[in-house]
Design an enzyme around this catalytic site. Structure first.
Site, PDB file in Angstrom:
ATOM      1  CG  ASP A  13      -2.195   0.868   0.957  1.00 16.50           C
ATOM      2  OD1 ASP A  13      -2.155   1.693   0.025  1.00 16.50           O
ATOM      3  OD2 ASP A  13      -3.193   0.755   1.694  1.00 16.50           O
TER       4      ASP A  13
HETATM    5  C1  NOJ Z   1      -4.078   3.805   0.072  1.00 18.66           C
HETATM    6  C2  NOJ Z   1      -5.266   2.952   0.368  1.00 18.66           C
HETATM    7  O1  NOJ Z   1      -5.114   2.359   1.639  1.00 18.66           O
HETATM    8  C3  NOJ Z   1      -5.499   1.867  -0.665  1.00 18.66           C
HETATM    9  O2  NOJ Z   1      -6.722   1.255  -0.392  1.00 18.66           O
HETATM   10  C4  NOJ Z   1      -5.481   2.443  -2.052  1.00 18.66           C
HETATM   11  O3  NOJ Z   1      -5.709   1.433  -2.985  1.00 18.66           O
HETATM   12  C5  NOJ Z   1      -4.142   3.108  -2.316  1.00 18.66           C
HETATM   13  N1  NOJ Z   1      -3.923   4.142  -1.331  1.00 18.66           N
HETATM   14  C6  NOJ Z   1      -4.046   3.683  -3.722  1.00 18.66           C
HETATM   15  O4  NOJ Z   1      -4.904   4.736  -3.894  1.00 18.66           O
END
Ligand code: NOJ
Length: 799
Positions: free
Chosen positions: A318
């Site tokens: 993430d």
């Molecule tokens: C952070 C988020 O936790 C995740 O769910 C998301 O897919 C990514 N950013 C990309 O935007």
């Protein structure tokens, strides 16, 4: 600044400066056309027809893929390998022009948050024309509940208890995303959520392992279709692996500490379901799992995911999670963070520079073995192969001349499915004296801060949804009653009163301030609303949360109705007019007052682009609601968690039998305000005559449970018959009941149907104290109901 990154970028790059080889400026169209042609040609040259993968059509597609990927890896330098582990978002640190150069240098695997073909095409051309190995990029995006068209939030989608609805949502979203050249989505989000204080509850499918697993499967089917290598399918990346929904106290990014039993019984099954359905990717959670961050957790990523579950796809960290290993306190510096992540098997690093900066040195020093690096690269290239990008890097982007002139054009939306799907997600919680459906006549007062908000109705993670294209509740009602009834409106209150909270939410949604406050004093606003209500035959109040309250990094300490909205409702109630309360929110709220006082109460969640029309369809009886709560509604934050499938305990509270020294809170009534699976219809449904086909079965045998569902009311409609099973005596304490099946059945007025469920090892098995799936002999209680609380029950013996 943005490391949390939550809000998907809505910016769309409009300007790309293009020059021909002599440096002369070309018109945008000429440039794109020329480059596209060149790119196709180059792509063919690098991967000529004979060498290009024959997608899954050969005798052994897995062997063909492996040979292709291995051959490519053998030609790669360490820098090129590291480049294939980097997933980058365009932003202030990485403007489009810089990204182009990085791509040409072979330092980027893919990008996310760029969703306009004319912006992405030059990037892909740089990859397949200018980079040494001409490895195509892939484009990813958070296509969570829609793309251009926004569908209801996942919590609402789960309320449909209809997997065809979810699959359709994902299918349409995939088609729209493909039309923008997107190859992969960071979805479905299948984190079980039992704590509504957590803002991301809205993004998942609720509290139940069985329901969430079904939703996970349906989503993957919808996104990936028959295969993720088709021009109208995208690869799914299930998230957030693992257990993100169990952050302590519902506080986002907090730690997760959980027994292995609970993990295996409750929280892990939905990820497994998505993987078994073929999800090509897995996004790794930001949280730690029993002290070890998921991003460096070799047990989670290797032993469980790869070895035990046999996952063969790509893993994605993430946002910034690899760097964050230093803040978790498991890595001294970025170098150690990179090493831990590679060893854990984090293939793609999202939005940090750690792999780029550290992996070459770690390889040189021998701290990371080439085989470990290659294992990550292999999965990234494998995913690109599976997305069909080696066969055609422009598979989804198509040709420049076909690029949409206006990416936001209304013609690109799918309004009909959006309306049909949204209607299936709205839960009728109360309907005293058949207040609903309303007649399209007389005067209707529409009050409340969310009644005319095109932005809020989209919900968070609304991808490329456009507020101005959304049908608000006001617009939907106006259209429905046009020429038949009169509509009066007043705002009545803001959602929030506290300027600090407004400031926080506006900071969070950093693209532009989202929460716009009406500056008038609350009493003035309420008085105006009461005046309007007094002139009407019925009052509809649209209250709840602004969308940013149910979002990433939006944890609440309370689940009360925010601001002065309750005060507004009380003033409206005092007018004596029938009061219809429409809730718009992304988490269960403590709505005890509304339960007792609203004449009709509807949970609409955030219904998306066609939300207003769908809500009007229900308000005026053009559609009979049939959705059910996918999560229990607590009475107050202090009673969290209130999930229905709790483990048996030694001193349970028994309703109607007050007693000290039983498990209870002494200041309030016990149990959920609205239980899991609850939802009314305009019609009256009864479920009777539960019968089991046997009172005893042998191991391996199955039996049938059946009951008769009758539509005893005067509206055609559907209801969801739910199968719960309890295993009252086992080697370990088991849940008081667990959902094991459901069927949504449509019936005409007066019609009755026998609904049958087969019960066998799949419904009876559980993970025991040794973490083994077992079926134990003994008594099982079978319950059928129209919610999790009011059920018919019969028992049988196994063995
Ligand atoms: C952070 C988020 O936790 C995740 O769910 C998301 O897919 C990514 N950013 C990309 O935007």
């Amino acid at each position: 600044m943005d490391h949390s990154n939550g809000a998907p970028a809505s910016r769309e790059l409009e300007t790309v400066s293009c020059q021909d080889e002599t440096g002369n400026g070309l018109s945008r169209r000429q440039a794109l056309g020329a480059m596209a042609t060149a790119a196709f040609a180059a792509g063919m040259a690098v991967f000529p027809a004979a060498a290009r993968p024959k997608m899954a059509r050969t005798a052994d597609p897995a062997a063909t893929k492996k040979a292709f990927v291995d051959k490519l890896i053998a030609r790669m330098t360490v820098d090129e390998k590291v480049g294939q582990l980097r997933l980058i978002s365009i932003g202030p640190e990485m403007p489009h022009a810089k990204l182009m150069d990085e791509v040409a240098a072979g330092r980027i695997a893919g990008s996310f948050n760029t969703v306009v073909r004319r912006d992405n095409r030059p990037l892909q051309e740089a990859a397949v024309n200018r980079s040494r190995l001409k490895i195509p990029l892939f484009f990813a995006y958070d296509v969570v509940h829609g793309h251009r068209t926004t569908f209801p939030i996942p919590l609402g989608l789960a309320a449909s208890f209809d997997m065809a609805v979810i699959e359709r949502m994902a299918r349409v979203s995939a088609v729209e995303a493909c039309n923008d050249g997107v190859d992969m989505t960071f979805a479905p989000m299948v984190d079980i959520s039992r704590d509504p204080r957590w803002g991301r509850t809205s993004e998942g499918f609720g509290e139940d392992p069985y329901l969430v697993s079904e939703c996970a499967r349906a989503s993957v089917r919808g996104f990936q279709g028959t295969s993720p290598d088709q021009p109208d399918t995208i690869m799914a990346a299930v998230k957030h692996f693992a257990l993100y929904g169990a952050v302590e106290g519902g506080r986002d990014y907090n730690t997760v500490d959980m027994s292995p039993l609970r993990m295996h019984q409750v929280y892990l099954p939905p990820y497994k379901a998505a993987i078994d359905a073929g999800s090509g990717g897995v996004m790794v959670a930001l949280n730690s799992v029993n002290g070890v961050p998921a991003t460096s957790n070799t047990w989670l990523m290797q032993d469980l995911l790869r070895k035990q579950w046999g996952f063969k796809g790509v893993t994605v960290s993430d946002h910034g999670a690899i760097t964050e290993l230093t803040r978790h306190g498991v890595a001294r510096d970025n170098r150690e963070a990179a090493k831990l992540a590679i060893k854990a098997g984090i293939d793609l690093s999202m939005a940090d520079q750690v792999y780029l900066a550290e992996v070459p040195g770690l390889i040189a020093s021998g701290e990371i073995k080439m085989a470990e690096l290659d294992a990550c690269v292999r999965e990234v290239l494998g995913a690109k192969y599976d997305m069909g990008l080696f066969a055609n890097p422009f598979l989804r982007m198509g040709k420049a001349e076909d690029d949409p002139v206006d990416v936001r054009s209304n013609d690109r939306l799918h309004r009909e499915p959006a309306r049909e799907i949204a209607r299936e997600t709205i839960v009728l919680l109360e309907n005293r004296n058949q207040t609903l459906p309303l007649k399209k006549q007389g005067t209707i007062a529409l009050v409340g801060p969310l009644a005319d908000s095109g932005l809020d109705i989209l919900g968070s993670w609304s991808a490329q949804g456009v507020a101005e294209q959304a049908v608000t509740v006001k617009a939907g009602i106006e259209k429905a009653i046009e020429g038949k009834a009169k509509l009066l409106t007043a705002r009545g209150a803001n959602v929030l009163d506290d300027p600090k909270i407004v400031e926080y939410l506006n900071f969070l949604n950093w693209d532009k301030p989202e929460v716009i406050q009406d500056p008038r004093p609350i009493d003035v606003m309420i008085e105006e609303a009461v005046t309007v209500a007094n002139q009407a035959d019925v009052v509809i109040a649209v209250v709840g949360e602004v969308r940013g309250m149910s979002h990433e990094s939006s944890s609440r300490v309370t689940i009360e109705m925010p601001g002065s909205q309750r005060k507004l409702l009380q003033a409206l109630k005092a007018t004596g007019k029938p009061l219809v309360v429409l809730l718009m929110n992304g988490r269960p709220l403590a709505i005890g007052w509304e339960k007792d006082n609203a004449d009709a109460l509807l949970e609409t969640w955030y219904t998306g682009t066609e939300g207003g029309n769908a809500i009007a369809d229900i308000l005026f009886g053009d559609h009979n609601p049939s959705a059910k709560l996918p999560i229990s509604f607590p009475r107050s934050a202090g009673q969290i968690p209130t999930y229905y499938n709790a483990l048996r305990i030694g001193r349970p509270y028994t309703e109607g039998k007050p007693g000290n020294y039983t498990s209870q809170y002494f200041e309030e009534e016990q149990g959920a305000l609205y239980p899991f699976g609850f939802g009314l219809s305009f019609s009256t449904f009864t479920l009777t005559d539960l019968k089991l086909s046997a009172s005893r079965i042998k191991r391996g045998e199955k039996l049938t449970a059946e009951a008769t569902l009758t539509n005893a009311g005067s509206f055609e409609g559907a209801n969801v018959v739910q199968l719960y099973i309890a295993d009252p005596y086992a080697s370990i304490a088991r849940p008081v009941k667990e959902l094991k099946g459901f069927q949504k059945v449509s019936l005409k007025p007066g019609e009755a149907r026998v609904v049958r469920f087969e019960i066998g090892p799949d419904q009876l098995k559980f993970v025991n104290g040794d973490l083994k799936e077992v079926v134990e002999n003994g008594q099982f209680n079978v319950q059928l109901g129209l919610d999790s609380r009011n059920v018919l029950e019969q028992s049988f013996l196994l063995g």
